[in-house]
Write an enzyme that holds these catalytic residues in place. Structure first.
Site: not given
Ligand code: UD1
Length: 331
Positions: A123, A148, A152
């Site tokens: 990742s 997590y 990795k």
């Molecule tokens: C996280 C993990 C990554 C992993 C991925 C998929 C970290 C730092 N990141 O990525 O390693 O591969 O998940 O499992 O460990 N968001 C919202 N509302 C929500 C959900 C998300 O606003 O309900 C936003 C988050 O703040 C972020 C973006 O959407 O800006 C993406 O979030 P998300 O899909 O959870 O992925 P990551 O956190 O980037």
């Protein structure tokens, strides 16, 4: 034959499809802790060839040994592992135990059977919070923000050391950015357990009326519109990257690292807009505080994968939104 550990899961099942399409024989080992056996038959419907499947925990040495005895496995793509960031913070021992045990048992068993080729599902989280984007493979790994991510990081280290000790071994570490979307058949996709943690499964559940509204975590980041920016990549593009990685591993020894991303960043609000436009559905949302451990923005420099593997992501954000919604509607 190629063994896919965790091959019934989201990325594993799409990779099984692309490997079968490329002519590989595939066997899937999965304990179904976060997936379903019906995925096999669905892969069969897409490709015309149902992969062999054994329900085993990859950390179970005796079961894995029996599997290697039964099938002639010359390569492994290792997906098996827990992946929920928040859960890993709450239950770190469970994450270290599972993600490291599966890897160590796998590597020991591979060694015993003379199997020396492994592609690992890593990742972009290993770049940590201090490296600037775009992330390039040569950067020193950073401080991960959760257990997590550290698993990795550690598995990358373990595999790199194993390859250093065995000149015939080939290790490819694939650093994924943010996979979205589903197979365009609508037959396979991501099925989160319970309330989704990741953005797109949450959006599709809001669209389906399962959840009331999306919480957008933070609107005061230093980004295009204040919301978090990520490098979203279509899961089918990602799966195709594994086929290229395996072809590379067949021709080379040692350890090589590749980013699998698009090189483009997209904000949360841009994803919401695209989803609404492409699918003609409304996604009610509200701004909420920043989520602990999130960073403002990260995206890949994907040029090494293009240069060395001849791979690049082809699908668009619109494709990801369309395919994610098609999959959700079929669930
Ligand atoms: C996280 C993990 C990554 C992993 C991925 C998929 C970290 C730092 N990141 O990525 O390693 O591969 O998940 O499992 O460990 N968001 C919202 N509302 C929500 C959900 C998300 O606003 O309900 C936003 C988050 O703040 C972020 C973006 O959407 O800006 C993406 O979030 P998300 O899909 O959870 O992925 P990551 O956190 O980037």
């Amino acid at each position: 034959m190629v063994l896919l550990t965790g091959g019934a899961g989201y990325i594993g099942s799409h990779t099984a499809v692309e490997l079968i399409n490329a002519g590989y024989d595939v066997v899937i080992a999965d304990d179904l802790s976060n997936s379903e056996e019906s995925v096999m038959e669905r892969i069969g419907r897409i490709t015309g060839k149902t992969p062999a499947f054994r329900r085993i925990d990859v950390a179970d040495g005796a079961a894995l040994e029996a599997l290697f005895g039964e099938f002639e496995i010359d390569s492994v793509v290792h997906f098996a592992g827990f992946k929920a960031v928040g859960e890993s913070v709450a239950q770190p021992i469970k994450y270290y135990r599972n993600n490291l045990d599966t890897t160590l048992t796998l590597l020991e068993t591979m060694k015993r059977f003379g199997c020396r080729r492994v592609v690992f599902s890593s990742s972009a989280t290993v770049y940590g919070e201090d490296n600037p984007s775009p992330y390039v493979e040569e950067m020193p790994e950073g401080r991960c923000t959760n257990p997590y991510g550290w698993t990795k990081f550690m598995v990358e280290r373990i595999m790199t050391d194993a390859a250093s000790a065995d000149p015939e071994m080939s290790v490819v570490l694939l650093r994924y950015f943010n996979p979205l979307g589903a197979h365009e058949s609508g037959l396979i996709g991501e099925k989160p357990n319970g309330i989704p943690n990741n953005l797109m499964p949450y959006i599709t559940q809001v669209a389906a009326g399962i959840r009331e509204k999306l919480s957008v975590f933070g609107n005061d980041y230093d980004t295009v519109d204040g919301t978090g920016v990520r490098d979203y990549i279509h899961v089918v593009d990602l799966a195709k990257g594994h086929v290229k990685a395996l072809e590379y591993a067949e021709k080379n020894t040692g350890t090589e690292i590749f980013n699998l991303g698009t090189g483009r960043g997209t904000s949360v609000l841009e994803i919401v807009d695209a989803f609404e436009r492409v699918n003609g559905v409304k996604i009610p949302y509200e701004f909420a505080p920043r989520r602990a451990g999130d960073i403002a923005s990260f995206y890949a420099d994907p040029s090494k994968a293009e240069r060395v593997l001849g791979w690049r992501a082809e699908k668009t954000i619109d494709d990801m939104c369309r395919d994610s919604w098609r999959w959700q509607k079929g669930c």
